[in-house]
Design a protein around this motif. Structure first.
Motif, mmCIF file in Angstrom:
data_model
loop_
_atom_site.group_PDB
_atom_site.id
_atom_site.type_symbol
_atom_site.label_atom_id
_atom_site.label_comp_id
_atom_site.label_asym_id
_atom_site.label_seq_id
_atom_site.Cartn_x
_atom_site.Cartn_y
_atom_site.Cartn_z
ATOM 1 N N ASN A 18 -20.258 35.643 -29.644
ATOM 2 C CA ASN A 18 -20.588 36.897 -28.949
ATOM 3 C C ASN A 18 -19.924 37.034 -27.587
ATOM 4 O O ASN A 18 -19.652 38.149 -27.125
ATOM 5 N N SER A 19 -19.640 35.915 -26.931
ATOM 6 C CA SER A 19 -19.130 35.972 -25.562
ATOM 7 C C SER A 19 -17.633 36.241 -25.468
ATOM 8 O O SER A 19 -17.116 36.464 -24.374
ATOM 9 N N THR A 20 -16.909 36.230 -26.577
ATOM 10 C CA THR A 20 -15.458 36.421 -26.530
ATOM 11 C C THR A 20 -15.092 37.881 -26.781
ATOM 12 O O THR A 20 -15.832 38.633 -27.411
ATOM 13 N N LYS A 21 -13.924 38.268 -26.271
ATOM 14 C CA LYS A 21 -13.378 39.611 -26.486
ATOM 15 C C LYS A 21 -12.442 39.577 -27.693
ATOM 16 O O LYS A 21 -11.482 38.810 -27.730
ATOM 17 N N ASN A 22 -12.717 40.417 -28.673
ATOM 18 C CA ASN A 22 -11.921 40.434 -29.898
ATOM 19 C C ASN A 22 -10.910 41.575 -29.939
ATOM 20 O O ASN A 22 -10.410 41.933 -31.008
ATOM 21 N N ASP A 23 -10.587 42.132 -28.770
ATOM 22 C CA ASP A 23 -9.639 43.245 -28.732
ATOM 23 C C ASP A 23 -8.217 42.757 -28.999
ATOM 24 O O ASP A 23 -7.897 41.570 -28.826
ATOM 25 N N PRO A 24 -7.314 43.671 -29.415
ATOM 26 C CA PRO A 24 -5.940 43.283 -29.755
ATOM 27 C C PRO A 24 -5.191 42.659 -28.578
ATOM 28 O O PRO A 24 -5.414 43.000 -27.417
ATOM 29 N N ILE A 25 -4.289 41.738 -28.893
ATOM 30 C CA ILE A 25 -3.410 41.099 -27.914
ATOM 31 C C ILE A 25 -1.971 41.420 -28.290
ATOM 32 O O ILE A 25 -1.568 41.285 -29.459
ATOM 33 N N VAL A 26 -1.188 41.832 -27.315
ATOM 34 C CA VAL A 26 0.214 42.182 -27.518
ATOM 35 C C VAL A 26 1.094 41.159 -26.793
ATOM 36 O O VAL A 26 0.776 40.750 -25.664
ATOM 37 N N HIS A 27 2.175 40.749 -27.442
ATOM 38 C CA HIS A 27 3.156 39.843 -26.841
ATOM 39 C C HIS A 27 4.511 40.545 -26.764
ATOM 40 O O HIS A 27 4.967 41.149 -27.744
ATOM 41 N N ILE A 28 5.150 40.422 -25.619
ATOM 42 C CA ILE A 28 6.538 40.849 -25.445
ATOM 43 C C ILE A 28 7.312 39.622 -24.962
ATOM 44 O O ILE A 28 6.972 39.033 -23.926
ATOM 45 N N LEU A 34 -17.116 29.483 -34.413
ATOM 46 C CA LEU A 34 -18.535 29.531 -34.087
ATOM 47 C C LEU A 34 -18.754 29.016 -32.667
ATOM 48 O O LEU A 34 -17.911 28.288 -32.136
ATOM 49 N N PRO A 35 -19.871 29.352 -32.030
ATOM 50 C CA PRO A 35 -20.171 28.790 -30.706
ATOM 51 C C PRO A 35 -20.176 27.266 -30.747
ATOM 52 O O PRO A 35 -20.535 26.655 -31.760
ATOM 53 N N ASP A 36 -19.777 26.642 -29.627
ATOM 54 C CA ASP A 36 -19.683 25.181 -29.572
ATOM 55 C C ASP A 36 -21.014 24.499 -29.830
ATOM 56 O O ASP A 36 -21.057 23.327 -30.231
ATOM 57 N N SER A 37 -22.102 25.189 -29.613
ATOM 58 C CA SER A 37 -23.424 24.592 -29.777
ATOM 59 C C SER A 37 -23.849 24.506 -31.250
ATOM 60 O O SER A 37 -24.839 23.842 -31.570
ATOM 61 N N LEU A 38 -23.114 25.160 -32.139
ATOM 62 C CA LEU A 38 -23.498 25.195 -33.549
ATOM 63 C C LEU A 38 -22.720 24.172 -34.374
ATOM 64 O O LEU A 38 -21.511 23.990 -34.185
ATOM 65 N N ILE A 39 -23.422 23.529 -35.290
ATOM 66 C CA ILE A 39 -22.816 22.636 -36.277
ATOM 67 C C ILE A 39 -23.000 23.292 -37.637
ATOM 68 O O ILE A 39 -24.122 23.630 -38.020
ATOM 69 N N PHE A 40 -21.896 23.452 -38.389
ATOM 70 C CA PHE A 40 -21.967 24.217 -39.636
ATOM 71 C C PHE A 40 -22.002 23.300 -40.852
ATOM 72 O O PHE A 40 -21.186 22.377 -40.993
ATOM 73 N N SER A 41 -22.925 23.587 -41.744
ATOM 74 C CA SER A 41 -22.979 22.966 -43.070
ATOM 75 C C SER A 41 -23.197 24.072 -44.092
ATOM 76 O O SER A 41 -23.952 25.011 -43.842
ATOM 77 N N GLY A 42 -22.524 23.970 -45.208
ATOM 78 C CA GLY A 42 -22.665 25.008 -46.230
ATOM 79 C C GLY A 42 -21.348 25.248 -46.928
ATOM 80 O O GLY A 42 -20.424 24.424 -46.877
ATOM 81 N N ASN A 43 -21.238 26.395 -47.581
ATOM 82 C CA ASN A 43 -20.033 26.731 -48.333
ATOM 83 C C ASN A 43 -19.128 27.656 -47.525
ATOM 84 O O ASN A 43 -19.591 28.626 -46.925
ATOM 85 N N GLU A 44 -17.852 27.350 -47.540
ATOM 86 C CA GLU A 44 -16.840 28.175 -46.887
ATOM 87 C C GLU A 44 -15.856 28.678 -47.936
ATOM 88 O O GLU A 44 -15.397 27.918 -48.787
#
Length: 343
Positions: A293-303, A225-235
């Motif tokens: 929202n600000s991060t890129k979730n595209d695939p990452i490849v490692h060689i 989650l964004p650093d500005s959010l504090i989460f409470s609830g069920n996971e």
């Protein structure tokens, strides 16, 4: 007020860890007295990793990735009781020693009980030591979505373990505070329950799953989650994994998913490694879909390529990663890492 609460939390955390260290010390003395004719009651180990990172442009950094030490009970320590204490020093933690594991365990027949501060059994790669994995880091989805991945990885609680007589089935059930080890709370309204089962149908193949439920109470779930959010609830989170091994070839894959109230983060990785004499060739593909929202979730490849001077005791690693965004290569990063064991 928060300053004093934070100071109080740190003091209480140190007191709890001191209690576990004292337990280990007195159990050790007891075992030594009862088994004075046995010399091999404890083992210690340590290693370090030095790393150079570059993005082939403006970013270049040389760091000590980690300096880690641990001591654990040897087979002659006690028939049923054992312990482990582990600490690490890392450049990413302001080069301060950090107490990771403080655990005692009791085993009898096919059962084992862990008590203290340790990593809850969850995921496949999370339980492969960082000095053994063929890439310089674990997959982002593993680091983020294991129960305490962004909360210090460890938690305080207890865990039951069981295995079948032939070890073809292994299973764990754990109960924890649920807020990790980066803070201590005098009053905590949350909790964490974890479960993992692994099947080993042959010596080459392992498959399994993990599940967890947490009643979260004001958690900072960074990288989820964004650093500005504090989460409470069920996971609710779950994990599926598989691993295949031969003498020269290794392959594994995992899928992890997390439901936070009505939101979902998930991802996967596939990793393969081939050993030829002292040479190790590695490739992986992974994708992690967070809730930022600000991060890129595209695939990452490692060689990657590793040269094993003395297996994992002395190892030189080269790990080149890049992201595939709109069918173009981006975020190219090269990591060179040297690993050395002291014992």
């Amino acid at each position: 007020m928060r300053k004093y609460e934070s100071l109080f939390s740190r003091k209480m955390s140190m007191r709890i860890k001191t209690i576990f260290l004292s337990i280990i010390f007195f159990v050790s003395l007891s075992a030594s007295a009862q088994q004075s004719d046995l010399k091999h009651i404890a083992d210690w180990h340590g290693y370090t990793q030095f790393r150079y990172t570059t993005d082939f442009n403006n970013e270049n950094a040389f760091t000590m990735q980690r300096l880690k030490f641990w001591i654990q009970s040897a087979p002659d320590f006690n028939k049923h009781w054992g312990f482990k204490v582990q600490t690490t020093l890392s450049g990413s933690k302001d080069e301060q020693f950090f107490l990771q594991d403080v655990m005692v365990f009791y085993r009898v027949n096919q059962f084992k009980l862990n008590l203290g501060q340790f990593v809850p059994e969850y995921s496949l790669e999370r339980f492969q030591p960082d000095y053994e994995i063929p890439l310089t880091d674990r997959a982002p989805v593993v680091n983020a979505l294991v129960p305490d991945g962004t909360l210090g990885v460890r938690d305080l609680g207890f865990q039951f373990g069981w295995h079948s007589p032939n070890h073809k089935i292994q299973s764990w059930l754990g109960f924890f505070n649920g807020y990790g080890i980066k803070e201590y709370r005098l009053n905590n309204s949350g909790f964490l329950i974890t479960h993992k089962t692994q099947f080993n149908p042959s010596k080459n193949l392992s498959i399994g799953y993990s599940v967890m439920f947490r009643k979260s109470d004001q958690l900072e779930l960074k990288n989820i989650l964004p650093d500005s959010l504090i989460f409470s609830g069920n996971e609710f989170r779950y994990n599926l994994f598989a691993e295949y091994n031969t003498k020269a070839f290794h392959m594994q894959a995992e899928y992890l998913s997390a439901f936070l109230n009505h939101s979902r983060a998930d991802g996967y990785y596939v990793l393969a490694a081939y050993n030829f004499h002292k040479n190790q060739f590695v490739a992986s593909c992974n994708q992690y879909n967070d809730l930022i929202n600000s991060t890129k979730n595209d695939p990452i490849v490692h060689i990657g390529y590793n040269y094993l001077f003395d297996q994992n005791k002395v190892k030189l690693m080269a790990d080149n990663s890049f992201q595939i965004i709109d069918h173009h290569l981006a975020n190219d990063i090269l990591i060179l890492q040297f690993q050395l064991f002291f014992k």
